[in-house]
Scaffold this motif. Sequence first.
Motif, PDB file in Angstrom:
ATOM      1  N   LEU A 170       1.979 -12.263  14.511  1.00 22.96           N
ATOM      2  CA  LEU A 170       0.535 -12.068  14.348  1.00 22.96           C
ATOM      3  C   LEU A 170       0.228 -10.816  13.544  1.00 22.96           C
ATOM      4  CD1 LEU A 170      -0.787 -13.052  17.894  1.00 22.96           C
ATOM      5  CD2 LEU A 170      -1.374 -14.186  15.741  1.00 22.96           C
ATOM      6  N   LEU A 171       0.942  -9.732  13.842  1.00 22.05           N
ATOM      7  CA  LEU A 171       0.736  -8.490  13.086  1.00 22.05           C
ATOM      8  C   LEU A 171       1.113  -8.686  11.617  1.00 22.05           C
ATOM      9  CD1 LEU A 171       2.108  -5.879  15.654  1.00 22.05           C
ATOM     10  CD2 LEU A 171      -0.270  -6.120  14.900  1.00 22.05           C
ATOM     11  N   ARG A 172       2.224  -9.356  11.374  1.00 24.21           N
ATOM     12  CA  ARG A 172       2.675  -9.584   9.996  1.00 24.21           C
ATOM     13  C   ARG A 172       1.719 -10.518   9.250  1.00 24.21           C
ATOM     14  NH1 ARG A 172       7.238  -7.263   7.644  1.00 24.21           N
ATOM     15  NH2 ARG A 172       8.186  -9.274   7.102  1.00 24.21           N
ATOM     16  N   ARG A 173       1.226 -11.533   9.949  1.00 18.59           N
ATOM     17  CA  ARG A 173       0.287 -12.447   9.306  1.00 18.59           C
ATOM     18  C   ARG A 173      -1.026 -11.745   8.989  1.00 18.59           C
ATOM     19  NH1 ARG A 173       1.603 -17.969   9.832  1.00 18.59           N
ATOM     20  NH2 ARG A 173      -0.591 -18.602   9.911  1.00 18.59           N
ATOM     21  N   ARG A 174      -1.388 -10.779   9.817  1.00 20.11           N
ATOM     22  CA  ARG A 174      -2.593  -9.998   9.536  1.00 20.11           C
ATOM     23  C   ARG A 174      -2.445  -9.234   8.230  1.00 20.11           C
ATOM     24  NH1 ARG A 174      -7.833 -10.474  10.463  1.00 20.11           N
ATOM     25  NH2 ARG A 174      -8.897  -8.450  10.637  1.00 20.11           N
ATOM     26  N   ARG A 175      -1.201  -8.863   7.917  1.00 23.79           N
ATOM     27  CA  ARG A 175      -0.902  -8.152   6.662  1.00 23.79           C
ATOM     28  C   ARG A 175      -0.548  -9.129   5.535  1.00 23.79           C
ATOM     29  NH1 ARG A 175      -2.523  -3.280   6.108  1.00 23.79           N
ATOM     30  NH2 ARG A 175      -0.787  -2.784   4.720  1.00 23.79           N
ATOM     31  N   LYS A 176      -0.835 -10.418   5.759  1.00 20.78           N
ATOM     32  CA  LYS A 176      -0.569 -11.474   4.772  1.00 20.78           C
ATOM     33  C   LYS A 176       0.929 -11.642   4.489  1.00 20.78           C
ATOM     34  CE  LYS A 176      -5.020 -11.997   4.299  1.00 20.78           C
ATOM     35  NZ  LYS A 176      -5.691 -13.129   4.938  1.00 20.78           N
ATOM     36  N   ILE A 177       1.744 -11.355   5.476  1.00 27.00           N
ATOM     37  CA  ILE A 177       3.192 -11.550   5.366  1.00 27.00           C
ATOM     38  C   ILE A 177       3.570 -12.710   6.282  1.00 27.00           C
ATOM     39  CG2 ILE A 177       5.477 -10.502   5.646  1.00 27.00           C
ATOM     40  CD1 ILE A 177       4.091  -7.772   5.373  1.00 27.00           C
TER      41      ILE A 177
END
Length: 728
Positions: free
Chosen positions: A599-606
């Motif tokens: 979730l944190l990585r997806r928030r950073r578009k990763i």
Amino acid sequence: MLGFLKEPVVVTAKINVNLVALTVMGLISRLWGLCYPRAVVFDEVYYGQFVSLYMKRIFFVDDSGPPFGHMLLALGGYLGGFDGNFLWNRIGAEYSMNVPVWSLRVLPALAGALCVPLAYQILVELHFSHCAALGAALLILLENSLITQSRFMLLESILIFFILLAVLSYLKFYNLQKHSAFSGSWWFWLLLTGVACSCAVGVKYMGLFTYMLLLATAGLHFWHMIGDQNLSNVSLLCHFLARGLALIIIPMGLYLSFFYVHLALLYRSGPHDQIMTSAFQASLEGGLARITQGQPLEVAYGSQITLRNVLGKPMQCWLHSHTNTYPIRYENGRGSSHQQQVTCYPFKDVNNWWIVKDPGMQQLVVSNPPRPVRHGHIVQLVHGITTRYLNTHDVAAPLSPHSQEVSCYIDYNISMPAQNLWRVEIVNRESDTDVWKTILSEVRFVHVNTSAVLKASGLSGASLPEWGYRQLEVVGEKLSKGYHQSMVWNVEEHRYGKSQEQKEREVELHSPTQMDISKNLSFMAKFTELQWKILTLKNEDTEHKYSSSAMDWITMDTNIAYWLHPTSGAQIHLLGNVATWASANIAALVYLCLSLWYLLRRRRKIYDIPEDAWQLWMSAGGICGGGWAVNYLPFFLMEKTLFLYHYLPAVTFQILLIPVVLQHLGDHLCRSVLLKSMFSALTVAWLSSVYFVYHTFRPVTYGQPALSLPELRALRWKDTWNILIRKH
């Protein structure tokens, strides 16, 4: 015309060998040696009593939950020819020859066995590999606690079966949504979801947790459908109505049907009647019905009545008086009126009879035609045997000094006039002109002079001292203190008084009543009362030797000794597979950490994993992780005696999470051939450890073979486990 007979009729079918093999292994593991031990095992002593009552058609109330699970256990007894004659009074008691042990235990065992293929199919419907699904099924198959709980006359295996069936049915329905909406199979799985949810709730209220989870999941999926521009408004409405029908309306109707069958079967009076209202008791065959059948319906001036307090707990009691008076002074030095005592007496007695008198007339008989008493009418209540009037005044009650004393008035020729007028208020009236009815009307008696309400205060406090024969206190309570059921009364026994002379009237009061009006409650009235009793009736929770807290369950710091052989070391314990439970905790922690990381990585578009893998990860977590959470966390809020078996539905979902996490790690984190090979080898080694633990604890799962003292001591892997060591 008969040309089709020239060619053979061929039927082809796809058989999932994995599913068949798992089902067979599940049946063997749960049904093997099912009659052993031929003795009462743990809570069989509790559920067996209800099975016997079903066999004898005797009414009972079980505050632990709805009746469907009890009826399934009773069905096993019925199919086995059980006559209900067995004294369920001791764990370990040997079953007599008339008890069909196999039949009583077979339905829970079958339910437990079918949980194995259900686990397999759930993982398949979540779109995981057949290898992962096979792993999930094997973990359920080798789970010692589930095996133990399945092999006896207990309800948890049946509950888990219906929970898993509901989850599987919903997943199959959802997977048919895109390509086969409103098809026959789509309807079948949707309807089966609702039926399974209703059955789960009908077995135990713990089933509500999974039902709420599936309703929330269905709501979320429908919310996504609303955003689909390819669906018309009419189509969306049809989808909404279909889900409402299958997931709400039908489960509610089915839940009602459980109670309908329950009440139809249990039509005889029994030991649990006393907690029900007089109207409910009168609807049962025998007991109160033998006394009240055909009594006059409408209470009239001159009626002879007994008044039962509606609260009915912790015991039923009737308004009562006798010739004894209150002591001039109580033990604490307070003075009393020295009037005739009025109490609430928990037994039927001739001193419970009262006569409803018109204050404007002297006669104590019913006129012809009778003059019915209506809501708001003023009456006097005359004690039948002593002919003294029910009275209250500004004198402190013996045990409740903030309330008024209630007495039967004795004229001592002092400055204390009689205050014996009472206003009848029908609490459950439909209009302000309602007639006071026998059994059906719930009434309050409001004192005209002081506005105090007649209340059985002793139901919530101590009984009177020796001078009051330990009977329950009755007081006049101010209306300003609020409403309570102990202020409400109903007429239970009723006759139209015919004798004006006291001696003739006393003979009349001792004689039984027989008239021609019956009062049968509707099913909905009986259901509402019984449901309310189940939800509100609480047995005193006492500390049990094997009770535990919800925190003890995760690390399995507790166990339950179910049975001990009277001479050998053979014993049965509810103990989980340590390797499986530890792995389930680790899997839940890994799932949580990975989900937060993604979730944190997806928030950073990763995006570390493909979108379809992410959706698969989240949906599996919502079902398996969500199922664990909703079936576990509520126990931290419950004020009741808890046992390890309460955790079994939750741990079942947590076990399903293990192969979900393992496949995800193998597919997305082990990217080289070497890592995949090592991961596969570790997985096989771990599965071997699961089997090793299962096999090690198999003797205390099945109760055989009997173990020696050193072998029993070796099984005590934790100091908190209570493995029974017989001292010689």
